[in-house]
Design an enzyme around this catalytic site. Structure first.
Site, PDB file in Angstrom:
ATOM      1  N   HIS A 113      -8.741   3.099   3.651  1.00  0.00           N
ATOM      2  CA  HIS A 113      -9.023   3.996   4.890  1.00  0.00           C
ATOM      3  C   HIS A 113     -10.578   4.160   5.329  1.00  0.00           C
ATOM      4  CE1 HIS A 113      -4.852   5.426   4.356  1.00  0.00           C
ATOM      5  NE2 HIS A 113      -4.954   6.171   5.553  1.00  0.00           N
TER       6      HIS A 113
ATOM      7  N   CYS B 177      -3.929  -0.961  -2.141  1.00  0.00           N
ATOM      8  CA  CYS B 177      -3.929   0.300  -2.563  1.00  0.00           C
ATOM      9  C   CYS B 177      -4.899   0.413  -3.637  1.00  0.00           C
ATOM     10  CB  CYS B 177      -2.627   1.233  -2.659  1.00  0.00           C
ATOM     11  SG  CYS B 177      -2.848   2.847  -3.048  1.00  0.00           S
TER      12      CYS B 177
ATOM     13  N   ASP C  13       0.800  -1.264   0.162  1.00  0.00           N
ATOM     14  CA  ASP C  13      -0.115   0.058  -0.091  1.00  0.00           C
ATOM     15  C   ASP C  13       0.847   1.125   0.010  1.00  0.00           C
ATOM     16  OD1 ASP C  13      -2.510   1.327   0.324  1.00  0.00           O
ATOM     17  OD2 ASP C  13      -1.845   1.761   2.307  1.00  0.00           O
ATOM     18  N   SER C  14       0.483   2.455  -0.221  1.00  0.00           N
ATOM     19  CA  SER C  14       0.988   3.874  -0.287  1.00  0.00           C
ATOM     20  C   SER C  14       1.572   3.920   1.206  1.00  0.00           C
ATOM     21  CB  SER C  14       0.295   4.756  -0.568  1.00  0.00           C
ATOM     22  OG  SER C  14      -1.174   4.683   0.038  1.00  0.00           O
TER      23      SER C  14
ATOM     24  N   CYS D 196     -11.312   2.852  -0.978  1.00  0.00           N
ATOM     25  CA  CYS D 196      -9.977   3.382  -0.597  1.00  0.00           C
ATOM     26  C   CYS D 196      -9.571   2.624   0.894  1.00  0.00           C
ATOM     27  CB  CYS D 196     -10.186   4.934  -0.191  1.00  0.00           C
ATOM     28  SG  CYS D 196      -8.854   5.643   0.636  1.00  0.00           S
TER      29      CYS D 196
END
Ligand code: DGL
Length: 275
Positions: free
Chosen positions: A195, A82, A19-20, A193
């Site tokens: 999050h 991601c 992931d980023s 996303c």
């Protein structure tokens, strides 16, 4: 393309997840829950996060570097946790890697198409994910008559990282982003996303309980299990998993934040700089 390290064909080899930054731990957590015998090497690109506002070319370059790093660790498959990296880089990674590469967009799209009743599907994600049209394409490929309404919600990522999961400010921001989707009567909303699964409570309140929320993390873990099983790469039943966590910067911060995303603290975070 260079030769695979020998253990990439070994069912006991780990799964590479990247992931980023920290958010992909929502996907790692689901893999741990659904595939409890699998080991994971997680790479969070904390030195270069966020990917959301960056150009497709830059996100592709970062993603290729990380995939190569994971391959060198002998992983048997790569999960692009991601959404932004999946949206911009999945076809490139699949073309370049000989191990299976699973992204988050297709599983999320499939689940949305299964869930929708009237075919009005909302998708929320970073600016990059929404601008790429990746969810739109994936959903319409499965259901051409679907009406897909995409909305970028860039403020959600910092709000989650701040831990404001049910804060009044988050609720206000959520109304700003989501009221137009509610007014368009979407019956399904893809949390596109890493999050956003942490904001399920507030998002559900704002769009209304009748709207089905699609958590890409759950769907991606299930897809990973299917892909491994199909190729005879599932970890042997009874094997004890070993997880490694690697960040490209600020491992202490990563470790602290991991509690929120993973539900458990991390004992050790390695640091590897790429690029
Ligand atoms: N991991 C990103 C995603 O799922 C969110 C954070 C970022 O912008 O890098 O799109």
């Amino acid at each position: 393309m260079t030769a695979l390290p020998p253990d990439a064909h070994d069912p006991a080899a780990p799964i590479g997840v990247f992931d980023s930054g920290i958010g992909g731990l929502t996907v790692a957590r689901e893999i741990m829950r659904q595939l409890p015998h699998e080991s994971i090497v997680y790479f969070g690109d904390t030195a270069r996060v966020p990917y959301g506002p960056k150009s497709p070319e830059t996100v592709r370059r970062y993603s290729r570097e990380i995939a190569e790093f994971l391959r060198q660790q002998g992983v048997k498959a790569i999960v692009v946790a991601c959404n932004t990296a999946t949206a911009h880089a999945l076809p490139t990674l699949r073309a370049e890697q000989t191990i299976p590469v699973v992204g988050v967009v297709e599983p999320g799209a499939r689940a949305a198409v299964r869930a929708t009743r009237g075919a009005a599907i909302g998708v929320i994600g970073t600016v990059g994910t929404i601008a790429s049209g990746a969810y739109d394409r994936a959903i319409r490929a499965l259901r051409p008559d679907a009406e897909v309404l995409g909305t970028a919600c860039p403020l959600f990522v910092p709000l989650v990282e701040e831990g404001w999961l049910s804060h009044e400010a988050t609720r206000l921001v959520a109304h700003e982003y989501l009221d137009p989707l509610r007014d368009r009567h979407v019956d399904t909303l893809v949390l596109g996303c890493t999050h956003y699964p942490l904001l399920k409570g507030v998002v559900g309140e704002v769009v209304g309980r009748a709207v089905r929320l699609i958590d890409s993390a759950e769907e991606t873990a299930a897809e990973t299990g299917r892909v491994l099983a199909e190729r005879g790469l599932s970890a042997p039943a009874g094997s004890a998993p070993r997880h490694r966590f690697v960040a490209s910067d600020a491992p202490d911060h990563f470790s602290r934040m991991a509690q929120r995303f993973l539900g458990t603290p991390l004992e050790r975070v390695e640091t590897v700089t790429l690029g």
